[in-house]
Design a protein around this motif. Structure first.
Motif, PDB file in Angstrom:
ATOM      1  N   GLU A 180      30.659 -12.107  20.760  1.00  0.00           N
ATOM      2  CA  GLU A 180      30.569 -13.160  21.677  1.00  0.00           C
ATOM      3  C   GLU A 180      29.953 -14.385  20.789  1.00  0.00           C
ATOM      4  O   GLU A 180      30.221 -15.528  21.199  1.00  0.00           O
ATOM      5  CB  GLU A 180      29.467 -12.903  22.627  1.00  0.00           C
ATOM      6  CG  GLU A 180      29.503 -14.260  23.715  1.00  0.00           C
ATOM      7  CD  GLU A 180      28.692 -13.733  25.133  1.00  0.00           C
ATOM      8  OE1 GLU A 180      28.457 -14.455  25.989  1.00  0.00           O
ATOM      9  OE2 GLU A 180      28.081 -12.590  25.348  1.00  0.00           O
ATOM     10  N   ARG A 181      28.989 -14.227  19.891  1.00  0.00           N
ATOM     11  CA  ARG A 181      28.268 -15.324  19.336  1.00  0.00           C
ATOM     12  C   ARG A 181      29.358 -15.929  18.111  1.00  0.00           C
ATOM     13  O   ARG A 181      29.377 -17.048  18.071  1.00  0.00           O
ATOM     14  CB  ARG A 181      27.250 -14.550  18.506  1.00  0.00           C
ATOM     15  CG  ARG A 181      26.157 -15.693  17.862  1.00  0.00           C
ATOM     16  CD  ARG A 181      25.121 -14.977  17.050  1.00  0.00           C
ATOM     17  NE  ARG A 181      24.625 -13.613  18.062  1.00  0.00           N
ATOM     18  CZ  ARG A 181      23.912 -12.845  17.599  1.00  0.00           C
ATOM     19  NH1 ARG A 181      23.451 -12.672  16.360  1.00  0.00           N
ATOM     20  NH2 ARG A 181      23.341 -11.747  18.218  1.00  0.00           N
ATOM     21  N   PHE A 182      30.106 -14.975  17.676  1.00  0.00           N
ATOM     22  CA  PHE A 182      30.960 -15.571  16.209  1.00  0.00           C
ATOM     23  C   PHE A 182      32.310 -15.788  16.723  1.00  0.00           C
ATOM     24  O   PHE A 182      33.046 -16.479  15.984  1.00  0.00           O
ATOM     25  CB  PHE A 182      30.867 -14.864  15.209  1.00  0.00           C
ATOM     26  CG  PHE A 182      29.483 -14.675  14.401  1.00  0.00           C
ATOM     27  CD1 PHE A 182      29.053 -15.703  13.727  1.00  0.00           C
ATOM     28  CD2 PHE A 182      28.497 -13.573  14.508  1.00  0.00           C
ATOM     29  CE1 PHE A 182      27.768 -15.754  13.069  1.00  0.00           C
ATOM     30  CE2 PHE A 182      27.283 -13.584  14.265  1.00  0.00           C
ATOM     31  CZ  PHE A 182      26.914 -14.529  13.306  1.00  0.00           C
ATOM     32  N   GLY A 183      32.855 -15.089  17.808  1.00  0.00           N
ATOM     33  CA  GLY A 183      34.265 -15.347  18.214  1.00  0.00           C
ATOM     34  C   GLY A 183      35.186 -14.529  17.313  1.00  0.00           C
ATOM     35  O   GLY A 183      34.811 -13.732  16.621  1.00  0.00           O
ATOM     36  N   ASP A 184      36.397 -14.962  17.022  1.00  0.00           N
ATOM     37  CA  ASP A 184      37.323 -14.264  16.330  1.00  0.00           C
ATOM     38  C   ASP A 184      37.863 -15.148  15.237  1.00  0.00           C
ATOM     39  O   ASP A 184      38.740 -14.948  14.430  1.00  0.00           O
ATOM     40  CB  ASP A 184      38.666 -14.149  17.221  1.00  0.00           C
ATOM     41  CG  ASP A 184      39.297 -15.274  17.985  1.00  0.00           C
ATOM     42  OD1 ASP A 184      38.499 -16.532  17.773  1.00  0.00           O
ATOM     43  OD2 ASP A 184      40.308 -15.160  18.639  1.00  0.00           O
ATOM     44  N   GLU A 185      37.027 -16.472  14.805  1.00  0.00           N
ATOM     45  CA  GLU A 185      37.171 -17.124  13.645  1.00  0.00           C
ATOM     46  C   GLU A 185      36.402 -16.525  12.303  1.00  0.00           C
ATOM     47  O   GLU A 185      35.414 -16.059  12.497  1.00  0.00           O
ATOM     48  CB  GLU A 185      36.750 -18.649  13.968  1.00  0.00           C
ATOM     49  CG  GLU A 185      37.767 -19.157  14.979  1.00  0.00           C
ATOM     50  CD  GLU A 185      39.070 -19.467  14.715  1.00  0.00           C
ATOM     51  OE1 GLU A 185      39.399 -19.565  13.354  1.00  0.00           O
ATOM     52  OE2 GLU A 185      39.920 -19.375  15.622  1.00  0.00           O
ATOM     53  N   PRO A 186      36.935 -16.860  11.224  1.00  0.00           N
ATOM     54  CA  PRO A 186      36.290 -16.405  10.100  1.00  0.00           C
ATOM     55  C   PRO A 186      34.889 -16.812   9.825  1.00  0.00           C
ATOM     56  O   PRO A 186      34.650 -18.165  10.451  1.00  0.00           O
ATOM     57  CB  PRO A 186      37.026 -16.960   8.952  1.00  0.00           C
ATOM     58  CG  PRO A 186      38.334 -16.855   9.459  1.00  0.00           C
ATOM     59  CD  PRO A 186      38.218 -17.481  10.813  1.00  0.00           C
ATOM     60  N   PHE A 187      33.849 -16.410   9.379  1.00  0.00           N
ATOM     61  CA  PHE A 187      32.250 -16.846   9.257  1.00  0.00           C
ATOM     62  C   PHE A 187      31.796 -16.104   7.959  1.00  0.00           C
ATOM     63  O   PHE A 187      32.195 -15.131   7.775  1.00  0.00           O
ATOM     64  CB  PHE A 187      31.677 -16.522  10.474  1.00  0.00           C
ATOM     65  CG  PHE A 187      31.377 -15.165  10.798  1.00  0.00           C
ATOM     66  CD1 PHE A 187      30.321 -14.550  10.437  1.00  0.00           C
ATOM     67  CD2 PHE A 187      32.369 -14.361  11.574  1.00  0.00           C
ATOM     68  CE1 PHE A 187      30.055 -13.046  10.850  1.00  0.00           C
ATOM     69  CE2 PHE A 187      32.288 -13.119  11.930  1.00  0.00           C
ATOM     70  CZ  PHE A 187      30.976 -12.356  11.624  1.00  0.00           C
ATOM     71  N   GLY A 188      30.923 -16.749   7.595  1.00  0.00           N
ATOM     72  CA  GLY A 188      30.232 -16.184   6.237  1.00  0.00           C
ATOM     73  C   GLY A 188      28.934 -15.686   6.580  1.00  0.00           C
ATOM     74  O   GLY A 188      28.292 -15.756   7.490  1.00  0.00           O
ATOM     75  N   MET A 189      28.721 -14.371   5.596  1.00  0.00           N
ATOM     76  CA  MET A 189      27.357 -13.874   5.871  1.00  0.00           C
ATOM     77  C   MET A 189      26.797 -13.804   4.481  1.00  0.00           C
ATOM     78  O   MET A 189      27.515 -13.253   3.545  1.00  0.00           O
ATOM     79  CB  MET A 189      27.469 -12.313   6.389  1.00  0.00           C
ATOM     80  CG  MET A 189      27.944 -12.319   8.001  1.00  0.00           C
ATOM     81  SD  MET A 189      26.652 -13.088   9.032  1.00  0.00           S
ATOM     82  CE  MET A 189      25.413 -11.776   8.789  1.00  0.00           C
ATOM     83  N   ARG A 190      25.538 -14.181   4.303  1.00  0.00           N
ATOM     84  CA  ARG A 190      24.903 -13.883   3.046  1.00  0.00           C
ATOM     85  C   ARG A 190      24.173 -12.777   3.035  1.00  0.00           C
ATOM     86  O   ARG A 190      23.405 -12.483   3.912  1.00  0.00           O
ATOM     87  CB  ARG A 190      23.857 -15.062   2.718  1.00  0.00           C
ATOM     88  CG  ARG A 190      23.210 -15.218   1.635  1.00  0.00           C
ATOM     89  CD  ARG A 190      22.188 -16.401   1.264  1.00  0.00           C
ATOM     90  NE  ARG A 190      23.153 -17.575   1.341  1.00  0.00           N
ATOM     91  CZ  ARG A 190      23.700 -18.097   0.251  1.00  0.00           C
ATOM     92  NH1 ARG A 190      24.030 -17.563  -0.809  1.00  0.00           N
ATOM     93  NH2 ARG A 190      24.613 -19.279   0.437  1.00  0.00           N
ATOM     94  N   LEU A 191      24.440 -11.925   1.783  1.00  0.00           N
ATOM     95  CA  LEU A 191      23.805 -10.697   1.698  1.00  0.00           C
ATOM     96  C   LEU A 191      22.623 -10.551   0.767  1.00  0.00           C
ATOM     97  O   LEU A 191      22.298 -11.665   0.281  1.00  0.00           O
ATOM     98  CB  LEU A 191      24.894  -9.698   1.134  1.00  0.00           C
ATOM     99  CG  LEU A 191      26.222  -9.695   2.029  1.00  0.00           C
ATOM    100  CD1 LEU A 191      27.339  -8.798   1.334  1.00  0.00           C
ATOM    101  CD2 LEU A 191      25.970  -9.035   3.618  1.00  0.00           C
ATOM    102  N   ALA A 192      21.983  -9.132   0.426  1.00  0.00           N
ATOM    103  CA  ALA A 192      20.813  -9.211   0.069  1.00  0.00           C
ATOM    104  C   ALA A 192      20.915  -9.784  -1.494  1.00  0.00           C
ATOM    105  O   ALA A 192      19.919 -10.413  -2.013  1.00  0.00           O
ATOM    106  CB  ALA A 192      20.184  -7.914   0.093  1.00  0.00           C
ATOM    107  N   ASP A 193      21.859  -9.636  -2.095  1.00  0.00           N
ATOM    108  CA  ASP A 193      21.960  -9.996  -3.592  1.00  0.00           C
ATOM    109  C   ASP A 193      22.527 -11.107  -3.696  1.00  0.00           C
ATOM    110  O   ASP A 193      22.605 -11.864  -4.745  1.00  0.00           O
ATOM    111  CB  ASP A 193      23.044  -9.042  -4.272  1.00  0.00           C
ATOM    112  CG  ASP A 193      24.472  -9.323  -3.840  1.00  0.00           C
ATOM    113  OD1 ASP A 193      24.564  -9.819  -2.587  1.00  0.00           O
ATOM    114  OD2 ASP A 193      25.535  -8.883  -4.120  1.00  0.00           O
TER     115      ASP A 193
END
Length: 910
Positions: free
Chosen positions: A671-684
């Motif tokens: 519900e927060r991000f929907g079905d559109e592409p989004f970025g996630m910054r990871l630990a590295d």
């Protein structure tokens, strides 16, 4: 009259000793079970309350009274208020203000005077982790000599036995833990630069006698030093410093008045062994009186107008009361069902005895015996057997379950004895209230119910329907009343009454086609079934009530087990979980695959700190092998999905930011991000572009409302290294797994997690009582079936003997008795299945098993609902059929061994 009664009783007992012994055994067993129930209830509820009090922290389960020294007057008055004599007088006043049933454990209680804030000690030899000086808490607590033994040096004393406001040198002792942590030795001197400098000479190091007692635990810094942090703004360093305790002599209290803020205190430890669940309301009232009621007023009058009382007992009692209130009604439902079946069996025993002696009693009435006199003699006859048997059962319950109330058990055993004594006399009085030379045959197929019986049955049906509806609306745990506790029983009563009314219909319908059968066995068995006494409603009532209680109780136990299994599975994610803060060793997965009981090992890399590039949102991201993880999700039932939907697209190797990885998400994240592409910054530091393609409520790797699951092959090499291993298998050995893992990670077993949900004797006690009630109900139902068969055993044996003289073979005799038993056993079995299922379905909306399953209303699996358990429905029904057929076959075999002449003579004698 009295001279005639005794010979009558002796004669009857000598004439039928086996019947008297059987009645005595039945009454003794039933009285023992009836007396055991309230005592078992007391024992496990008391144990639950004691466990709740013991598990609370020492401060929560103690009552603390605090007051300042007497101020506003002369210095001498202030000094006198902190001397041991004044504190002891106030202690007695505090004890007198505690109302029963709350009991104070004086051996663990303490009182004295102490500084309210710790004082800095500038000695350089004291440890300073971050450069800050250690601080000391000074307390002159009564009873040090009784609660500690010196290991070196001696206990502190006061020169001359008296101190005052001007005293600048005092002696103190420290515990071994304090001495070890702060490097204090006998002879050490501490200078405390307070409002008035105070010099403390350490004269001894002591060891607490009972370190976990309230004497040492309410103010634990006196026993164990603590490393504290100074307050600091967010992100700023927070330096640490030591705080220890100095134990002064009780007479040194006045010397503390000139150093800093001083307070008097009285710590009252609760006697956990004296708390009783039945006194819960009184305990709550006693605590409320101390906190803000008459008890507090008495304390302020005797000690200080500004005295304050603090305790956490009210919260402990409230939480326990809520747990008991949720579990109690469910236990009453099981007990009422088993009790009803037992009562029906006792009535059946009396009815069987009255039927066996029908001719004898009818002859006595024909010869002029009055109903009153006949009833009195039968009552004396049964009382001679039942009263000692009831007393024996009551005594057995007392010996088996000590430490509980006497009167509820006595009343329960007395009720059982009274029913056993009155069953035969009242049944005989009802059957022989008018003199009859010959009583006409009342067959099930031809009997018509009277108006009184119809009105009584309709009344019971209305009451049962009202109870069921009340339970559905208000719930079994909302105090809907005693009628609701009997709702499952009343459902069984409704079914029994309806089944008895419907039972003649198939017999009448089958009577005409049966005439066309070529063999005589089928027609004769059907005719015999139709000539069964119309009073068969009582055994049918026992059977259906037992079925309903077994179905309800079995469904409760099954629902509790399912809720715990589900909660443990959600918390662990598989049968076992190995987790580490950093990456797990590369060979660990292969070693665990060879562990005993392990079938599959699934690797998962979880980044708990992953977030959006702008840093505003963060949530766990799990990198998995899609096919292996999909298989795990399917096995566990936690958000099963097709593995191909998560497979990275071509060209997305190594964490390419241009490629979009498919992701599985929780509903909140979707519900927060929907079905559109989004970025996630990871630990590295790498960024992965994701798009949610699957939404699931749960997933094995992450427990919570926020999670993302992606193909680990599409992430960069250092983004989500495997730090979680999820193991599937049967009978996993926790010790072997921990030895294989060693220090590489933490092992969590699903079976061990499941055990954490049972943390109160209330839960285990309720489950045991439920199991015992179901077992007792089943046993009494089987006994009711045997009694109903025993009532006509002699008649059937004589019938077989007569038929064998006319050419009936032994095989045909067995078939005859088996077929004769089926028209009663089959409706009872099928009706029992239907009744049990209907009872569970009707009552399920009003029954919440969350508390009894997880000891909390905040369940990770939502509301634990009552569902019909197939085994609880099928097993009793099959058992009834097997028992009925087995008894019929056994009787046919036994009659064949005795011979026709012996059976005919026995039948004529009867």
């Amino acid at each position: 009259m009295n001279r005639v009664t005794a010979p009558w009783v002796r004669t009857r007992l000598r004439a039928a000793p086996s019947a008297a012994v059987a009645l005595a055994v039945l009454v003794a067993l039933t009285a023992c079970l009836a007396a055991a129930f309230p005592r078992a209830l007391d024992r496990y509820t008391d144990a639950g309350l004691r466990r709740a009090v013991e598990r609370a922290s020492t401060g929560e389960r103690s009552v603390r009274v605090d007051a300042d020294p007497v101020l506003g007057g002369s210095v001498a008055e202030a000094e006198d208020s902190v001397r041991p004599e004044s504190l002891a007088d106030a202690y007695r006043s505090v004890l007198g203000s505690v109302e029963r049933p709350l009991v104070v454990d004086e051996r663990q209680s303490s009182y004295g005077v102490r500084v309210t804030d710790s004082l800095p000690a500038p000695e350089k030899w004291l440890p300073r982790p971050d450069g800050l000086p250690a601080e000391m808490v000074l307390a002159a607590q009564e009873g040090l000599a009784d609660h500690a033994r010196p290991t070196s040096g001696r206990l502190p004393r006061v020169a001359g036995g008296r101190t005052d406001f001007t005293t600048a040198d005092v002696e103190a002792a420290v515990t071994e833990e304090t001495a070890r942590a702060l490097h204090i030795e006998v002879g050490s001197v501490l200078h405390l630069p307070a409002q008035r400098a105070l010099t403390v000479h350490v004269t001894g190091i002591v060891t607490p006698e009972r370190p976990d007692s309230a004497y040492w635990s309410v103010d634990s810094v006196l026993r164990t030093p603590s490393l504290r942090r100074t307050p600091a703004p967010p992100g700023a360093p927070s330096p640490t410093y030591w705080v220890g305790g100095l134990l002064l002599a009780p007479e040194a209290g006045p010397a503390l008045l000139g150093t800093a803020q001083v307070g008097r205190y009285w710590h009252l430890a609760t006697d956990t062994g004296s708390v009783r669940s039945r006194d819960l309301d009184g305990l709550g009232s006693a605590v409320a009186s101390l906190e803000s009621g008459p008890g507090l007023e008495r304390l302020r009058t005797a000690i200080d107008p500004m005295a304050e009382v603090t305790t956490g007992l009210d919260d402990v009692f409230t939480a326990y009361g809520r747990l008991r209130g949720d579990i109690g009604p469910l236990v009453v439902v099981a007990a009422s069902g088993a009790g009803t079946v037992a009562a029906v069996v006792l009535l059946m025993a009396g009815g069987l005895a009255a039927g066996r002696r029908r001719t004898e009693l009818a002859l006595l009435r024909a010869r002029g015996a009055s109903v009153r006199g006949l009833t009195g003699r039968l009552l004396a006859e049964t009382a001679v057997v039942a009263v000692p048997a009831g007393a024996l059962g009551f005594g057995a319950a007392l010996l088996a379950l000590p430490g509980a109330r006497l009167w509820p058990a006595l009343w329960a055993a007395a009720a059982v004895t009274a029913v056993a004594c009155l069953a035969l006399p009242l049944r005989a009085a009802a059957a022989h209230r008018t003199v009859r030379v010959h009583g006409g045959r009342r067959d099930v197929a031809s009997a018509r119910a009277s108006r009184r019986r119809t009105v009584a049955e309709l009344t019971v049906v209305v009451l049962a329907l009202g109870a069921v509806e009340t339970l559905r609306r208000r719930g079994a745990t909302e105090g809907a009343g005693d009628l609701v506790a009997l709702a499952p029983v009343l459902v069984g009563v409704i079914a029994a009454l309806v089944l008895v009314r419907l039972y003649p219909l198939p017999l009448r319908a089958l009577a005409r086609p049966a005439r066309r059968l070529r063999g005589a066995v089928g027609h004769l068995a059907l005719a015999r079934a139709g000539r069964t006494s119309a009073s068969a409603v009582l055994p049918l009532l026992a059977l259906l009530t037992a079925f309903t209680v077994a179905a309800f109780g079995g469904s409760v136990l099954s629902g509790v087990a399912d809720a715990r299994d589900r909660a443990a599975l959600l918390a662990v994610g598989a049968d076992a979980r190995v987790e580490a803060d950093d990456a797990l060793p590369s060979g660990l997965s292969d070693r665990l695959r060879g562990a005993s009981g392990a079938r599959e090992v699934t690797e998962v890399g979880i980044d708990y700190q992953a977030g959006t590039p702008n840093g505003r949102q963060s949530l766990p991201v799990a990198g998995v092998d899609p096919d292996a993880y999909a298989a795990l999700a399917a096995r566990t039932g936690l958000g099963a999905f097709p593995g191909g939907r998560l497979t990275r697209p071509d060209g997305a190797e190594g964490g390419s930011e241009d490629a979009v990885l498919p992701a599985l998400a929780s509903p909140a994240v979707a519900e927060r991000f929907g079905d559109e592409p989004f970025g996630m910054r990871l630990a590295d530091g790498s960024v992965a572009t994701l798009r949610i393609v699957l939404v699931r409520e749960d997933t094995p790797a992450v427990y919570g409302d926020d999670f993302l699951v992606v193909d680990r092959a599409g992430l960069s090499a250092g983004a989500a290294p495997p730090n979680v291993l999820l193991l599937s298998g049967d009978d996993l050995d926790g010790g072997a797994l921990r030895r294989a893992v060693d220090d590489a990670g933490t092992v969590h077993l699903r079976a061990e997690e499941r055990g954490t949900y049972v943390d109160s004797p209330l839960q285990t006690g309720a489950e045991r009582i439920y199991t015992a009630a179901v077992a007792a109900g089943a046993g009494y139902a089987a006994l009711a079936l045997l009694l109903s068969l025993a009532g006509t055993a002699a008649e059937r044996a004589a019938l077989l003997a007569r038929l064998r003289t006319m050419g009936l073979t032994r095989a045909q005799g067995r078939r005859l008795l088996v077929l004769e038993s089926l028209p009663q056993a089959l409706p009872a079995a099928l009706g029992g299945i239907l009744t049990g299922w209907a009872a569970v379905r009707l009552l399920a909306p009003g029954v919440d098993l969350t508390t009894i399953a997880l000891s909390t209303t905040a369940s990770p699996v939502g509301r634990a609902e009552l569902r019909a358990d197939p085994w609880s429905l099928a097993v009793p029904a099959v058992a009834v059929l097997v028992l009925a057929v087995g008894v019929a076959a056994l009787q046919a075999w036994w009659s064949g061994r005795r011979g026709a002449v012996a059976e005919l003579r026995a039948g004529d004698a009867r």
